[in-house]
Scaffold this motif. Structure first.
Motif, short mmCIF file in Angstrom:
data_model
loop_
_atom_site.label_atom_id
_atom_site.label_comp_id
_atom_site.label_asym_id
_atom_site.label_seq_id
_atom_site.Cartn_x
_atom_site.Cartn_y
_atom_site.Cartn_z
N ILE A 1 0.86 -1.18 0.00
CA ILE A 1 0.00 0.00 0.00
C ILE A 1 0.90 1.23 0.00
O ILE A 1 1.79 1.35 0.84
N LEU A 2 0.66 2.13 -0.93
CA LEU A 2 1.39 3.39 -1.01
C LEU A 2 0.39 4.51 -0.72
O LEU A 2 -0.61 4.65 -1.43
N ILE A 3 0.66 5.29 0.31
CA ILE A 3 -0.18 6.42 0.69
C ILE A 3 0.61 7.69 0.39
O ILE A 3 1.73 7.86 0.88
N SER A 4 0.05 8.56 -0.44
CA SER A 4 0.73 9.80 -0.85
C SER A 4 -0.10 11.00 -0.46
O SER A 4 -1.33 10.98 -0.55
N ASP A 5 0.59 12.07 -0.06
CA ASP A 5 -0.08 13.33 0.26
C ASP A 5 0.91 14.47 0.08
O ASP A 5 2.11 14.24 -0.01
N THR A 6 0.39 15.69 0.05
CA THR A 6 1.23 16.88 -0.11
C THR A 6 1.25 17.72 1.16
O THR A 6 1.53 18.92 1.10
N GLY A 7 0.99 17.10 2.27
CA GLY A 7 0.99 17.81 3.55
C GLY A 7 2.39 17.97 4.11
O GLY A 7 3.39 17.78 3.42
N ASN A 8 2.44 18.30 5.39
CA ASN A 8 3.71 18.45 6.09
C ASN A 8 4.44 17.11 6.15
O ASN A 8 3.81 16.06 6.25
N PRO A 9 5.78 17.13 6.13
CA PRO A 9 6.54 15.88 6.22
C PRO A 9 6.48 15.28 7.63
O PRO A 9 6.15 15.97 8.60
N LEU A 10 6.81 14.01 7.71
CA LEU A 10 6.96 13.38 9.02
C LEU A 10 8.09 14.06 9.77
O LEU A 10 9.09 14.48 9.15
N PRO A 11 7.98 14.19 11.09
CA PRO A 11 9.07 14.81 11.86
C PRO A 11 10.40 14.09 11.61
O PRO A 11 10.47 12.86 11.64
N GLY A 12 11.41 14.88 11.33
CA GLY A 12 12.73 14.31 11.07
C GLY A 12 12.81 13.58 9.74
O GLY A 12 13.79 12.88 9.47
N PHE A 13 11.77 13.69 8.91
CA PHE A 13 11.72 13.02 7.60
C PHE A 13 11.92 11.51 7.72
O PHE A 13 12.56 10.90 6.88
N ARG A 14 11.36 10.95 8.79
CA ARG A 14 11.49 9.50 9.00
C ARG A 14 10.27 8.95 9.71
O ARG A 14 9.55 9.69 10.39
N VAL A 15 10.06 7.66 9.56
CA VAL A 15 8.96 6.98 10.22
C VAL A 15 9.23 6.97 11.72
O VAL A 15 10.33 6.59 12.14
#
Length: 146
Positions: free
Chosen positions: A79-93
């Motif tokens: 499953i690939l979930i895409s959005d144009t919102g704010n990035p995850l903190p630290g750009f990581r899961v």
């Protein structure tokens, strides 16, 4: 191009649209052959991930679309979930460490278990931020029981 059964869905990043989208994805995956013993795991992880997009990625910005692409194969689902919102903190899961439990019912946290559940229910999680777009990939393995 998709070499398995594919399902694409796009919806507005609102609570009501997300809820309807998650329900539609769950129904479609079931009809395409998602093993019944994995259906609950997939629905929970999908709901947690999409609700994170609605609540956090689009916090303080105008909500746009959430795009979901599912690729179902005999032994796995991507499953690939895409959005144009704010990035995850630290750009990581996030690590997925559950929120600490309080000693009384009143001390129980209201949230803080989403990433923990996503980590526990998936086989693999990947995240990238590219050209203003978040892409969260979730994989669910279900090897042949034989």
């Amino acid at each position: 191009m998709c070499d398995g059964k594919c399902l694409d869905l796009s919806f507005a990043a609102t609570e009501s649209e997300a809820s309807a989208g998650i329900a539609q994805l769950s129904r479609c995956l079931a009809t395409q052959g998602l093993p019944q013993h994995k259906a609950s795991d997939v629905k929970i992880a999908l709901a947690e991930a999409i609700n994170n997009v609605v609540e956090h990625a689009y916090a303080d910005v105008t909500p746009a679309k959430v795009k979901v692409r599912c690729r179902l194969h005999r032994n796995w689902l991507d499953i690939l979930i895409s959005d144009t919102g704010n990035p995850l903190p630290g750009f990581r899961v996030p690590d997925g460490v559950p929120a600490p439990l309080g000693s009384t019912i009143e001390d129980l946290p209201e949230g803080g278990f989403g990433w923990y559940l996503i980590h526990k229910l998936t086989s693999d999680i990947r995240y990238e931020r590219s050209d203003g777009c978040n892409r969260l990939s979730l994989r669910f393995d279900f090897p042949d029981p034989a």
